[in-house]
Scaffold this motif. Structure first.
Motif, PDB file in Angstrom:
ATOM      1  N   ILE A 198       1.605  14.630  -6.210  1.00 25.58           N
ATOM      2  CA  ILE A 198       1.632  13.198  -6.212  1.00 25.58           C
ATOM      3  C   ILE A 198       1.428  12.670  -6.975  1.00 25.58           C
ATOM      4  CG2 ILE A 198       1.293  11.566  -4.199  1.00 25.58           C
ATOM      5  CD1 ILE A 198       0.538  14.190  -2.442  1.00 25.58           C
ATOM      6  N   LEU A 199       2.479  11.942  -7.756  1.00 26.85           N
ATOM      7  CA  LEU A 199       2.307  10.810  -8.746  1.00 26.85           C
ATOM      8  C   LEU A 199       2.253   9.336  -7.532  1.00 26.85           C
ATOM      9  CD1 LEU A 199       3.777  12.586 -11.814  1.00 26.85           C
ATOM     10  CD2 LEU A 199       1.282  12.408 -11.572  1.00 26.85           C
ATOM     11  N   VAL A 213       9.391   5.309  -6.290  1.00 23.83           N
ATOM     12  CA  VAL A 213       7.663   4.820  -5.837  1.00 23.83           C
ATOM     13  C   VAL A 213       7.143   6.400  -6.383  1.00 23.83           C
ATOM     14  CG1 VAL A 213       6.928   3.417  -4.391  1.00 23.83           C
ATOM     15  CG2 VAL A 213       8.803   3.055  -4.348  1.00 23.83           C
ATOM     16  N   VAL A 214       7.467   7.161  -5.518  1.00 28.87           N
ATOM     17  CA  VAL A 214       6.469   7.991  -5.630  1.00 28.87           C
ATOM     18  C   VAL A 214       7.239   9.551  -5.526  1.00 28.87           C
ATOM     19  CG1 VAL A 214       4.800   9.774  -3.655  1.00 28.87           C
ATOM     20  CG2 VAL A 214       4.732   7.087  -3.425  1.00 28.87           C
ATOM     21  N   ALA A 215       6.630  10.202  -6.793  1.00 25.53           N
ATOM     22  CA  ALA A 215       7.037  11.990  -6.851  1.00 25.53           C
ATOM     23  C   ALA A 215       6.210  12.762  -6.205  1.00 25.53           C
ATOM     24  CB  ALA A 215       7.172  11.525  -8.846  1.00 25.53           C
ATOM     25  N   ILE A 216       6.601  13.552  -5.492  1.00 32.13           N
ATOM     26  CA  ILE A 216       5.819  14.440  -5.114  1.00 32.13           C
ATOM     27  C   ILE A 216       6.284  16.544  -5.605  1.00 32.13           C
ATOM     28  CG2 ILE A 216       5.660  15.815  -2.765  1.00 32.13           C
ATOM     29  CD1 ILE A 216       5.630  13.442  -2.118  1.00 32.13           C
ATOM     30  N   ALA A 217       5.593  17.327  -5.978  1.00 35.97           N
ATOM     31  CA  ALA A 217       6.076  18.343  -6.785  1.00 35.97           C
ATOM     32  C   ALA A 217       5.752  19.565  -5.467  1.00 35.97           C
ATOM     33  CB  ALA A 217       5.837  18.412  -7.430  1.00 35.97           C
ATOM     34  N   SER A 261       0.847  -1.393   0.119  1.00 32.48           N
ATOM     35  CA  SER A 261      -0.178   0.167   0.242  1.00 32.48           C
ATOM     36  C   SER A 261       0.782   1.365   0.041  1.00 32.48           C
ATOM     37  CB  SER A 261      -0.832  -0.177   1.216  1.00 32.48           C
ATOM     38  OG  SER A 261      -0.357   0.095   2.180  1.00 32.48           O
ATOM     39  N   ILE A 262       0.295   2.266  -0.890  1.00 33.48           N
ATOM     40  CA  ILE A 262       0.807   3.380  -0.214  1.00 33.48           C
ATOM     41  C   ILE A 262      -0.748   4.615  -0.510  1.00 33.48           C
ATOM     42  CG2 ILE A 262       2.273   4.964  -1.996  1.00 33.48           C
ATOM     43  CD1 ILE A 262       2.248   3.741  -3.847  1.00 33.48           C
ATOM     44  N   ASP A 263       0.146   5.205   1.093  1.00 31.18           N
ATOM     45  CA  ASP A 263      -0.387   6.086   1.813  1.00 31.18           C
ATOM     46  C   ASP A 263       0.304   7.370   1.816  1.00 31.18           C
ATOM     47  OD1 ASP A 263      -1.848   7.978   3.554  1.00 31.18           O
ATOM     48  OD2 ASP A 263      -1.980   6.496   4.989  1.00 31.18           O
ATOM     49  N   THR A 264      -0.133   8.867   1.091  1.00 31.12           N
ATOM     50  CA  THR A 264       0.808   9.800   0.524  1.00 31.12           C
ATOM     51  C   THR A 264       0.011  10.791   1.268  1.00 31.12           C
ATOM     52  OG1 THR A 264      -0.939  10.155  -1.464  1.00 31.12           O
ATOM     53  CG2 THR A 264       1.388   9.351  -1.726  1.00 31.12           C
ATOM     54  N   LEU A 281      15.794  -0.062 -25.148  1.00 32.50           N
ATOM     55  CA  LEU A 281      15.680  -1.282 -25.785  1.00 32.50           C
ATOM     56  C   LEU A 281      14.114  -2.020 -26.052  1.00 32.50           C
ATOM     57  CD1 LEU A 281      18.997  -3.168 -25.035  1.00 32.50           C
ATOM     58  CD2 LEU A 281      18.539  -1.470 -26.862  1.00 32.50           C
ATOM     59  N   PRO A 282      14.035  -2.077 -27.397  1.00 34.89           N
ATOM     60  CA  PRO A 282      12.155  -2.168 -27.423  1.00 34.89           C
ATOM     61  C   PRO A 282      11.765  -3.889 -27.041  1.00 34.89           C
ATOM     62  CG  PRO A 282      13.397  -1.551 -29.474  1.00 34.89           C
ATOM     63  CD  PRO A 282      14.755  -1.888 -28.431  1.00 34.89           C
ATOM     64  N   VAL A 283      13.228  -4.700 -27.193  1.00 35.38           N
ATOM     65  CA  VAL A 283      13.207  -6.152 -25.987  1.00 35.38           C
ATOM     66  C   VAL A 283      13.150  -6.102 -24.475  1.00 35.38           C
ATOM     67  CG1 VAL A 283      14.558  -6.830 -28.127  1.00 35.38           C
ATOM     68  CG2 VAL A 283      15.524  -6.418 -26.482  1.00 35.38           C
ATOM     69  N   SER A 284      13.086  -5.260 -24.159  1.00 35.45           N
ATOM     70  CA  SER A 284      13.277  -5.000 -22.504  1.00 35.45           C
ATOM     71  C   SER A 284      12.927  -3.494 -22.136  1.00 35.45           C
ATOM     72  CB  SER A 284      14.714  -4.821 -22.215  1.00 35.45           C
ATOM     73  OG  SER A 284      15.155  -4.219 -22.194  1.00 35.45           O
ATOM     74  N   GLN A 285      10.961  -3.310 -21.984  1.00 37.22           N
ATOM     75  CA  GLN A 285      10.205  -2.588 -21.662  1.00 37.22           C
ATOM     76  C   GLN A 285       9.836  -3.424 -20.374  1.00 37.22           C
ATOM     77  OE1 GLN A 285       9.310   0.608 -24.094  1.00 37.22           O
ATOM     78  NE2 GLN A 285      11.566  -0.364 -25.073  1.00 37.22           N
ATOM     79  N   ASP A 286      10.841  -2.729 -19.891  1.00 36.20           N
ATOM     80  CA  ASP A 286      10.764  -3.027 -18.483  1.00 36.20           C
ATOM     81  C   ASP A 286      10.600  -2.468 -16.421  1.00 36.20           C
ATOM     82  OD1 ASP A 286      13.023  -2.859 -18.305  1.00 36.20           O
ATOM     83  OD2 ASP A 286      13.587  -5.044 -17.418  1.00 36.20           O
ATOM     84  N   GLU A 287      10.429  -0.942 -17.387  1.00 34.54           N
ATOM     85  CA  GLU A 287      10.444  -0.197 -16.262  1.00 34.54           C
ATOM     86  C   GLU A 287       9.225   1.134 -16.399  1.00 34.54           C
ATOM     87  OE1 GLU A 287      14.920   2.067 -15.956  1.00 34.54           O
ATOM     88  OE2 GLU A 287      15.173   1.484 -17.338  1.00 34.54           O
ATOM     89  N   HIS A 288       9.003   1.033 -15.010  1.00 30.43           N
ATOM     90  CA  HIS A 288       7.850   1.959 -14.678  1.00 30.43           C
ATOM     91  C   HIS A 288       8.236   3.436 -14.253  1.00 30.43           C
ATOM     92  CE1 HIS A 288       5.448  -1.499 -15.105  1.00 30.43           C
ATOM     93  NE2 HIS A 288       4.797  -1.007 -16.035  1.00 30.43           N
ATOM     94  N   ALA A 289       8.063   4.716 -14.697  1.00 28.73           N
ATOM     95  CA  ALA A 289       8.146   5.652 -14.253  1.00 28.73           C
ATOM     96  C   ALA A 289       7.962   5.618 -12.233  1.00 28.73           C
ATOM     97  CB  ALA A 289       7.625   6.308 -14.456  1.00 28.73           C
ATOM     98  N   LEU A 290       7.507   4.843 -12.001  1.00 30.58           N
ATOM     99  CA  LEU A 290       7.246   5.049 -10.960  1.00 30.58           C
ATOM    100  C   LEU A 290       6.667   3.545 -10.394  1.00 30.58           C
ATOM    101  CD1 LEU A 290       5.415   8.292 -10.024  1.00 30.58           C
ATOM    102  CD2 LEU A 290       7.844   7.112  -9.343  1.00 30.58           C
ATOM    103  N   CYS A 291       7.648   2.850  -9.476  1.00 24.01           N
ATOM    104  CA  CYS A 291       6.758   1.971  -9.229  1.00 24.01           C
ATOM    105  C   CYS A 291       5.399   0.823  -9.093  1.00 24.01           C
ATOM    106  CB  CYS A 291       7.641   0.332  -8.723  1.00 24.01           C
ATOM    107  SG  CYS A 291       8.955   0.722  -8.700  1.00 24.01           S
ATOM    108  N   PRO A 292       4.958   0.248  -9.551  1.00 19.44           N
ATOM    109  CA  PRO A 292       3.343   0.232  -9.788  1.00 19.44           C
ATOM    110  C   PRO A 292       3.456  -0.497  -8.583  1.00 19.44           C
ATOM    111  CG  PRO A 292       4.048  -0.444 -11.858  1.00 19.44           C
ATOM    112  CD  PRO A 292       5.359  -0.588 -11.653  1.00 19.44           C
ATOM    113  N   ASP A 293       3.942  -1.820  -8.293  1.00 16.42           N
ATOM    114  CA  ASP A 293       3.134  -3.055  -7.623  1.00 16.42           C
ATOM    115  C   ASP A 293       4.841  -3.955  -6.974  1.00 16.42           C
ATOM    116  OD1 ASP A 293       4.452  -3.995 -10.082  1.00 16.42           O
ATOM    117  OD2 ASP A 293       2.001  -5.354 -10.656  1.00 16.42           O
ATOM    118  N   LYS A 294       5.758  -3.923  -7.818  1.00 21.42           N
ATOM    119  CA  LYS A 294       7.178  -4.338  -7.662  1.00 21.42           C
ATOM    120  C   LYS A 294       7.996  -3.414  -6.770  1.00 21.42           C
ATOM    121  CE  LYS A 294       8.828  -8.359  -8.097  1.00 21.42           C
ATOM    122  NZ  LYS A 294       9.000  -9.498  -9.050  1.00 21.42           N
TER     123      LYS A 294
END
Lengths: 845, 173
Positions: free
Chosen positions: A90-91, A124-128, A75-78, A103-116
């Motif tokens: 907050i994102l 995990v969280v971005a705050i401005a 869980s994330i409580d912001t 690389l097209p063969v490894s699109q394995d990152e997220h701007a912020l980790c969604p679940d793991k």
């Protein structure tokens, strides 16, 4: 060895499409030590880097990063953070669900980790907030609950841990990539060998350590256009990643401007979380958003040198000719794919480019581990195997009683040839490089003499060589478009403006545009305006990586300039009533070769041409020659040309403590042609420095501690003080030789210089230690304590070596499957694998 | 979390007064960059490790990330922006530019401030003295050599000698 078949050679416009054969004395600007176009701004403190930018109403953004090495986000409580005065946005992961990756063969990152989360530092969280400190305070108010997972910390662990997997893609378990390529007949090669060695090597990871911490400013304006200023080496790839994650915002409404990079070295070549988050945050808040990473965060971004474990079996004749090479590499990739697929291939690609290898088998495996992701650092994937090969050759020479320098000269891969793995060598100045450093260092007289210094240290000399690409032959994503484009605009004032997507990271690529265009048009390079690295204004250049810019941007610039010259010649010829072919462009003038008085200023040439044909603009573009390698995996390694380097390093070792110093280095580099002498020297000296740091001290080493029963992997101390790098005091005296063996694929014959000379440093240091005190350190860095340990072993009568177990237990057990079998050129191979089910299926279709 | 009150003070930077309101815990580096827009001074660690933020206080090179701004009030602060003499760069800047001693240029302002202080105290430094003076300024691009050569060349020119860079330093051996 098979020489190039002229019929299969790429179509060229003529014998010298890029003027490689131009005589030195006929060149006015090329080769001269002209200062860089931006040099004075830099010394005046006027160059604006990303964190120097600010806009009205700008918010400051911070990222909350994972404190767990491997965990599910429960869980994330912001809510508390959101309530803090000054917090404007907050994102979390759910706001940017689309994955990305270079690389097209490894699109394995997220701007912020969604679940793991997969490493300590994963965002995990971005705050401005309106104030930078408020954004930090708000991050501390976020409550993230994790469920910890078992961690994976090394290639051995990854090979033995099928569950949990870091990612649900890849080969199996935590194996990201497996490559298995056999060129020629290994069994035959080893049968014909008169001496066979097997060695195991370990190369610890290290990092770029640019002086500038990454920073990004993003502004989504009220007209719906997003502008992102960032310290990136690859604005085009960042542009694509932003368009992917921020969809449905169309790519043409996104503008990426690569700000002057405060050092890159490969560390700013991936699209990064913070860049995408800043853009999204600006869209969320309607205000400009800036993030400047702390030094600690730069260590989490990493993408540096992969730690690689290597096992190399080599067969040679009595005279040291290589009959077979069987090379295994095991890469610790860290938590994400990054450039890792390419890195894996690069640990096997360039061994054949320096020395003729008759038969070659490469097996490479990349693993996911819970550490900061690895990627490309100066030399990308090739310094590790180069260390192994050059140390192993030194051992072979020792075994056979040969001079290591002469043995290398006897093994040189021939110029204008195809290697066993179908890399096309053009110009090849390695022989000249070796001869220079051998002569300069007094190698023949001084090697093996073990002179003792006044303070009781023992001197030794070590030699090693290397080669590097002048740009990757294929782009990161599959397309048939040019790799570099240049547009020229010629103004009535006489101003020539060059627009190009290339990105100056300090190596001087902006200046290269000026030198080449100035040479072709006969005008002052410093008078040319360059507009670069802006996806709205400049034609695409793929970026500053793989040492590609001088050759690719340079060739595109040359084409655009030649077209401009032809157009002006047409206009001037009509006005002066002389044939266009007789016109000379030099000294800011255009004139008749037979009557130099008859002519006009460059500005008048522009004016009279514009009067005849209208507004003047030209374009140029460059696509590398087609690769001879057609097998799967053959896309990594081909390049328009290869640079060569040879180094001799002198060490002075304390035989009691293992502490050593490096008083002097001799380095020769075959650059094809130096477009600018002083700038080329700077690249060579910078490479010597960075290689020396890697050899002596730099390591991206992790604490391996148990935390509540789970092991965590935290960088030892992610700071500039504790990550040791050489200071001014450690820099040795350098004798540098610039070898010019012009290559027909480069502008005026130029090849790369920014990366190649780094590579021989590490093995040359290891070889010099052996020459001095007779111990082998089969690990990089060749740090003092390892030399000491090897000396202790020597004293105890054990094998005088420090390194990973030199038998089958030293490397993980991995089933690589059946190799792709490719006949070498001298076996009549055509560059395809004859047992590739994928390619056969494709061909059948 | 209540913010403390800002203090108002006048700094003497590059010979000019700057009146600035700032939070008392701010470093000189932050106040120079964020309140005076003197972004020529860079940051690489903000922990006193890299030398990138070097400025001079009363002629002595200091790490501006480790100096509280309040402690610089009433002192003579010099930054890279103040090195040029009017429209003309100073000899050290010229030599750094001409020899390619600034590659990415990020460490350059700090190096300049340290080297400038050295040359004021020691007009004819040896290579070892230059290394010692610049030991606290990390540079990842140049391998320091072009920086050493630029300092030596500038020193010679500032002594009035008609010095040129050596052929080896530009074209190699």
């Amino acid at each position: 060895m098979v020489l190039d078949d002229p019929k299969s050679a790429p179509a060229t416009r003529e014998d010298a499409p890029w003027q490689h054969d131009k005589k030195k004395e006929d060149l006015k600007h090329i080769g001269k030590p002209i200062r860089k176009v931006d040099a004075r701004s830099k010394v005046a403190g006027l160059t604006r880097f990303a964190d120097d930018l600010r806009l009205p109403r700008m918010l400051h953004m911070k990222l909350l990063r994972s404190t767990m090495a491997h965990a599910e986000i429960v869980s994330i409580d912001t809510s508390k953070a959101a309530a803090l005065p000054g917090v404007k946005g907050i994102l979390t992961g759910k706001d940017m669900p689309t994955p990305f990756g270079i690389l097209p063969v490894s699109q394995d990152e997220h701007a912020l980790c969604p679940d793991k989360v997969r490493f300590v530092g994963d965002p995990v969280v971005a705050i401005a907030a309106t104030e930078e400190e408020t954004a930090w305070d708000a991050c501390r108010l976020v409550d993230v609950q994790y469920r910890e997972l078992q961690t994976v910390g090394s290639v051995h662990e990854a090979a033995g841990t099928n569950d949990p997997r870091l990612h649900d893609y890849g080969v199996r378990g935590n194996i990201h990539r497996l490559e298995n390529l056999e060129f020629g007949d290994l069994a035959d090669g080893f049968n014909r060998a008169e001496h066979i060695r097997e060695d195991t090597f370990w190369f610890e990871g290290n990092t770029h350590l640019p002086m500038e911490q990454h920073a990004t400013l993003a502004h989504f304006d009220r007209d719906g256009k997003l502008t992102v200023w960032s310290s990136t080496q690859t604005p085009h790839y960042l542009h694509r990643a932003l368009a992917r994650v921020l969809a449905p915002l169309p790519a043409h409404k996104i503008r990426v401007i690569a700000v002057q990079n405060g050092g890159g070295f490969g560390g700013k070549s991936d699209p990064f979380n913070h860049e995408i988050c800043a853009a999204k945050m600006s869209m969320l808040t309607g205000r400009p958003v800036k993030i400047a990473l702390t030094r600690e965060e730069v260590f989490w971004c990493h993408r540096g040198r992969h730690p690689v474990l290597m096992r190399s079996k080599i067969g040679v004749t009595k005279t040291g000719r290589i009959t077979a090479l069987d090379f295994h590499s095991f890469l610790d990739g860290g938590a994400y794919g990054s450039y890792g697929t390419a890195s894996t291939f690069y640990t096997g690609a360039l061994q054949t480019v320096t020395y003729a290898v008759e038969n070659y088998h490469f097996r490479g495996a990349r693993f996911f581990t819970n550490k900061a992701p690895c990627g490309p650092k100066r030399g990308h994937g090739t310094p590790q195997p180069r260390f192994a090969l050059e140390v192993q050759l030194d051992k072979i020479a020792c075994d056979l009683g040969l001079d290591p320098a002469q043995m290398r000269l006897d093994n040189l891969a021939p110029r204008d040839s195809l290697t066993a793995n179908f890399l096309r060598i053009g110009s090849m100045g390695l022989g000249a490089c070796i001869e220079k450093v051998v002569e300069g260092s007094g190698w023949k007289e001084r090697r093996g003499k073990r002179e003792v210094t006044k303070d009781g240290r023992i001197r030794g000399l070590g030699l090693a060589c290397s080669s590097y690409l002048s740009g990757a032959g294929l782009p990161i994503y599959w397309n048939g478009l040019p790799h570099s484009g240049v547009q020229l605009q010629l103004d009535r004032s006489g101003l020539v403006t060059a627009f190009c997507g290339s990105t100056d990271i300090g190596q001087g690529s902006d200046s290269i545009l000026g030198w080449i265009i100035g040479e072709v048009l006969g005008i002052d390079p410093l008078g040319i305006k360059v507009v670069t690295a802006d996806t709205d204004l400049t034609p695409v250049d793929l970026g500053s990586y793989s040492s590609r810019v001088t050759v690719m941007t340079g060739n595109a610039a040359m084409q655009a300039a030649e077209r401009a010259r032809d157009l002006l010649a047409k206009g001037v010829a009509k006005k002066l009533e002389v044939p266009a072919s007789r016109l000379v462009f030099a000294d800011e003038r255009v004139f008749d070769a037979e009557d130099p008085q008859k002519g006009m200023s460059f500005q008048d040439a522009v004016i009279c041409t514009e009067a005849q044909f209208g507004t003047i603009g030209t374009v140029g573009s460059y696509t590398p020659p087609k690769s001879a390698a057609k097998f799967r995996g053959g896309g990594v390694g081909p390049s328009p040309s290869y640079s060569y380097s040879a180094a001799v390093v002198e060490v002075e070792v304390d035989p009691e403590t293992g502490i050593y110093r490096v008083p002097k280095v001799w380095m020769a580099h075959d650059i094809g042609r130096a477009l600018n002498a002083a700038v080329a020297m700077g690249q060579i000296e910078g490479s010597i420095y960075m290689g020396l740091g890697e050899a002596m001290m730099e390591e991206m080493a992790y604490r391996d501690r148990s935390h509540k029963g789970k092991r965590v992997f935290v960088h030892k101390i992610p700071s500039l003080l504790e990550y040791k790098s050489p200071s001014a005091c450690e820099m040795p005296e350098c004798v540098t030789y610039v070898i010019e063996d012009p290559d027909k694929n480069g502008p005026f014959g130029a090849k790369e210089v920014g990366q190649g000379p780094l590579l021989p440093m590490m093995p040359a240091v290891a070889n010099a230690i052996f020459d001095a005190v007779g111990v082998r350190v089969d690990e990089n860095p060749v740090s003092f304590e390892k030399v000491f340990a090897a000396l202790q072993a020597q004293k105890a009568g054990k094998e005088a070596r420090f390194g990973p177990a030199n038998d089958d237990t030293g490397v993980p057990v991995v089933d690589f499957g059946e190799p792709l079998q490719i006949k070498t050129p001298w076996q009549g191979g055509d560059g395809t694998a004859h047992n590739d089910p994928h390619r056969t299926k494709k061909a059948a279709k | 979390m209540t913010q403390p009150n800002k203090v108002l003070a006048t700094f003497q930077v590059n010979g000019e007064p700057h009146e600035v309101a700032f939070l008392p815990h701010k470093t000189l580096l932050e106040v120079l960059r964020e309140e005076m827009d003197l972004t020529g001074t860079k940051h690489g660690c903000e922990l006193g490790e890299c030398g990138t933020c070097t400025v001079q206080i009363d002629g002595t090179p200091v790490l501006s990330c480790l100096v509280l701004a309040v402690d610089a009030v009433g002192k003579d602060v010099q930054t890279v922006e103040g090195l040029a003499q009017g429209a003309e760069l100073n000899p050290l800047q010229h030599c750094m530019a001409d020899l390619g001693a600034a590659q990415c240029g990020y460490c350059t302002p700090g190096v300049l401030m340290a080297a400038d202080a050295l040359l004021r105290d020691n007009p004819k430094p040896t290579r070892d003295e230059i290394k010692e003076a610049l030991a606290g300024n990390l540079c990842r691009c140049t391998g320091y050599i072009k920086i050493f050569e630029a300092v030596e060349l500038a020193a010679a020119r500032m002594r009035g000698e008609d010095a040129q860079p050596s052929k080896e330093s530009i074209y190699g051996s």
